[in-house]
Motif scaffolding. Structure first.
Motif, short mmCIF file in Angstrom:
data_model
loop_
_atom_site.label_atom_id
_atom_site.label_comp_id
_atom_site.label_asym_id
_atom_site.label_seq_id
_atom_site.Cartn_x
_atom_site.Cartn_y
_atom_site.Cartn_z
N MET A 188 0.84 -1.20 0.00
CA MET A 188 0.00 0.00 0.00
C MET A 188 0.87 1.26 0.00
O MET A 188 0.64 2.20 -0.77
CB MET A 188 -0.91 -0.02 1.23
CG MET A 188 -1.85 1.18 1.34
SD MET A 188 -1.12 2.63 2.18
CE MET A 188 -0.82 1.96 3.80
N SER A 192 1.00 3.85 -3.25
CA SER A 192 0.64 5.26 -3.05
C SER A 192 1.85 6.16 -3.26
O SER A 192 1.73 7.25 -3.85
CB SER A 192 0.06 5.47 -1.64
OG SER A 192 0.99 5.04 -0.65
N SER A 195 2.53 6.35 -6.98
CA SER A 195 1.51 7.19 -7.63
C SER A 195 1.77 8.66 -7.36
O SER A 195 1.60 9.51 -8.25
CB SER A 195 0.12 6.79 -7.13
OG SER A 195 -0.17 5.44 -7.44
N TYR A 196 2.19 8.97 -6.14
CA TYR A 196 2.49 10.37 -5.79
C TYR A 196 3.68 10.89 -6.61
O TYR A 196 3.64 12.00 -7.17
CB TYR A 196 2.79 10.49 -4.30
CG TYR A 196 3.21 11.87 -3.88
CD1 TYR A 196 2.27 12.89 -3.71
CD2 TYR A 196 4.56 12.17 -3.65
CE1 TYR A 196 2.67 14.16 -3.33
CE2 TYR A 196 4.96 13.43 -3.28
CZ TYR A 196 4.01 14.43 -3.11
OH TYR A 196 4.40 15.69 -2.75
N ARG A 340 -2.59 7.69 -12.06
CA ARG A 340 -2.11 8.16 -10.75
C ARG A 340 -3.22 8.06 -9.71
O ARG A 340 -2.99 7.61 -8.58
CB ARG A 340 -1.61 9.59 -10.87
CG ARG A 340 -1.05 10.16 -9.57
CD ARG A 340 -0.71 11.63 -9.75
NE ARG A 340 -0.20 12.20 -8.51
CZ ARG A 340 -0.02 13.50 -8.31
NH1 ARG A 340 -0.32 14.36 -9.27
NH2 ARG A 340 0.44 13.95 -7.16
N HIS A 341 -4.43 8.47 -10.07
CA HIS A 341 -5.56 8.42 -9.13
C HIS A 341 -6.00 6.97 -8.88
O HIS A 341 -6.38 6.62 -7.76
CB HIS A 341 -6.72 9.26 -9.67
CG HIS A 341 -6.40 10.71 -9.77
ND1 HIS A 341 -7.15 11.59 -10.53
CD2 HIS A 341 -5.40 11.43 -9.23
CE1 HIS A 341 -6.63 12.81 -10.44
NE2 HIS A 341 -5.56 12.74 -9.66
N TYR A 344 -3.91 5.50 -6.22
CA TYR A 344 -4.36 5.82 -4.86
C TYR A 344 -5.51 4.91 -4.43
O TYR A 344 -5.57 4.45 -3.27
CB TYR A 344 -4.81 7.29 -4.77
CG TYR A 344 -3.68 8.29 -4.88
CD1 TYR A 344 -2.49 8.11 -4.18
CD2 TYR A 344 -3.81 9.42 -5.67
CE1 TYR A 344 -1.46 9.03 -4.28
CE2 TYR A 344 -2.79 10.35 -5.78
CZ TYR A 344 -1.62 10.15 -5.08
OH TYR A 344 -0.60 11.06 -5.18
N ALA A 347 -4.13 1.59 -3.66
CA ALA A 347 -3.38 1.65 -2.39
C ALA A 347 -4.34 1.54 -1.21
O ALA A 347 -4.06 0.86 -0.22
CB ALA A 347 -2.59 2.95 -2.32
N GLY A 348 -5.49 2.20 -1.32
CA GLY A 348 -6.50 2.08 -0.26
C GLY A 348 -7.02 0.67 -0.14
O GLY A 348 -7.23 0.16 0.96
#
Length: 508
Positions: A188, A192, A195-196, A340-341, A344, A347-348
């Motif tokens: 995770m 994330s 992606s950031y 990218r989104h 996230y 990752a959640g």
């Protein structure tokens, strides 16, 4: 003064650290790697059909223009066949490595494996970086490096086998739950984080992920040399063995041989066939005699015959899980959302999976107290529950009209993370009964590394089929151009898990 840690426990910790570094690295690279390939495919498409869409300063196409059917279909095909070629060498060398892992220094095998993967990644990203020089399909040749090191399957199998050998059988599933929970949490963080960093550019995230992978090389050198034996598990029966009669102690049970090895090692004396019971000594010679070496492979395959049905379950489950190959791409295209989104969101989902895994031991203990089911029955219940949740989650994802509904489906799907560890525990508990007719010989059980390698190879077969298969399914969904058509991949996944469930319910 700090208490000393047993050498077997240190070995397990080092293997856990290796898996943590590898997991974090691959997680950081996951989304940037997909975006890098999408960018290259998209650029090639617009160079042919509409060069004005290419930004002259960055030589890239805006991501929003890359969600069209031709680009996504080509990307899915590229990734699908890449998955096929990545898994092909593993089938060639996988069995050989499973045999080698039982006979030579696993530290050396791991270091070779990690080194070959390092060069493979250097080759892969070089092809992507010099896109004007090389054809992007040359990334399929990355798998050639796995002919040397065996690929990810060898890394996962050897580290898992070493950990399993250092952990008592009674607590194996719990240990695997906690380890997988930690790795899931790292995944995770990695997804994330990758992606950031993708917001600042593709190559920064790739450099960080690759740097973390490089750390696995010195970590592998911390492992003690030599072969490993099931020390932790024979400790449970050592006291009982001391109380048995001399005639019983001389019988050729696998535990007896392991205890002899342990005793010889403790006294700094080499294990020799002469120190074993006569029947075990004969078996020892039959394995290492050069004239018999070519009999190892067929004997290894025959020893797995009692596990044919569980291995079939692993294969069917892996085919159903092939949806993972296109999930991120599918979500980005269906909901017109940047990768990218989507990173996230995934990752959640990974964080939620880690929480579920962390709760599984407590849930299992509570379940045992409430229902009275223990050991194998408890693990089998987790397997069945995981399959039900997987099927339900896949259908919910398929029917989700928007991202909020998608999140609900992902949460249900993420709750099914206990299948693999629980199924391994179910199979591992039956090791001593693999060949019930030969309990009086050294062939009464099969080595745990061989079984785990066989499970991994079965899953590789599934992955090989998954690449082109799910790329074709995704391409078909794209051609429909409708929301209902885009639901096809996850609807097929839901039905596939129904088939897995039917097999699991038939498992005795």
């Amino acid at each position: 003064m700090l208490p000393s840690i047993p050498s077997t426990q240190q070995t397990a910790y080092i293997c856990a650290l290796l898996k943590a570094l590898a997991t974090l690295s691959s997680a950081i690279l996951a989304t940037p790697r997909l975006r890098l390939l999408e960018s290259n495919v998209c650029r090639s498409h617009y160079q042919t059909f509409n060069s004005t869409a290419i930004n002259l300063s960055t030589n890239n196409v805006p991501e929003s223009l890359c969600k069209i059917e031709p680009v996504q279909a080509d990307l899915a095909s590229l990734l699908g066949w890449d998955s096929f070629f990545q898994n092909l060498p593993i089938l060639i060398v996988g069995v050989a490595y499973s045999i080698l892992s039982e006979r030579i220094d696993r530290k050396l095998l791991l270091f070779i494996n990690l080194s070959s993967y390092t060069f493979a990644q250097l080759y892969f990203y070089s092809i992507c970086f010099f896109y004007n020089t090389f054809n992007l399909r040359l990334i399929w040749a990355t798998s050639v490096f796995d002919l040397i090191g065996g690929g990810k399957i060898v890394f996962d199998t050897i580290t898992l086998a070493i950990i399993a050998e250092a952990v008592p059988a009674s607590s194996l599933s719990t240990t695997l739950y906690y380890l997988t929970a930690i790795l899931t949490a790292l995944r995770m963080l990695g997804v994330s984080g990758g992606s950031y960093l993708l917001g600042t550019g593709i190559w920064l995230a790739i450099a960080l992920g690759f740097a973390i992978w490089i750390c696995t090389l010195p970590t592998a050198l911390l492992l003690p040399g030599g072969k490993y034996h099931r020390i932790a598990q024979v400790e449970e029966v050592e006291e009982e063995e001391e109380e048995e009669d001399e005639d019983e102690e001389a019988s050729c049970h696998p535990e007896d041989t392991a205890i002899l090895m342990r005793t010889q090692k403790a006294s700094s004396m080499p294990v020799s066939p002469a120190s074993m019971p006569d029947s075990c000594s004969s078996a020892f010679h039959s394995i290492v005699t050069p004239q018999k070496i070519f009999r190892i492979l067929p004997e290894s395959l025959l020893s797995l015959r009692p596990y044919a049905f569980p291995l079939c379950i692993f294969l069917t489950h892996e085919l159903a899980m092939g949806i993972r190959d296109i999930a991120e791409q599918w979500m980005s295209t269906r909901y017109r959302t940047p990768l990218r989104h989507i990173g996230y969101i995934l990752a959640g989902q990974t964080l939620f999976s880690a929480v579920i895994l962390g709760l599984l031991p407590t849930v299992g203990s509570t379940l045992s107290k409430a229902t009275g089911i223990v050991d194998r029955d408890k693990d089998l219940f987790v397997v069945k529950a995981s399959i039900g949740l997987s099927a339900s989650g896949a259908v919910l994802i398929a029917l989700a009209p928007s991202i909020p509904f998608l999140l609900c489906g992902l949460a249900v799907f993420a709750s099914a993370v206990g299948f693999h560890d629980a199924m391994i525990a179910v199979v591992s508990r039956g090791l001593s009964d693999a060949n019930p007719g030969s309990s009086g010989s050294c062939n009464g059980t099969i080595p745990i590394a061989r079984l785990y390698m066989s499970i991994s190879i079965i899953e590789v077969v599934g992955n090989m089929a998954n690449g082109p298969l799910w790329a074709g399914v995704y391409g078909l969904a794209l051609k429909t151009g409708t929301q209902i058509g885009m639901a096809i991949p996850f609807l097929i996944t839901g039905m596939s898990f129904g088939g897995v469930g039917a097999l699991v319910w038939s498992l005795k």
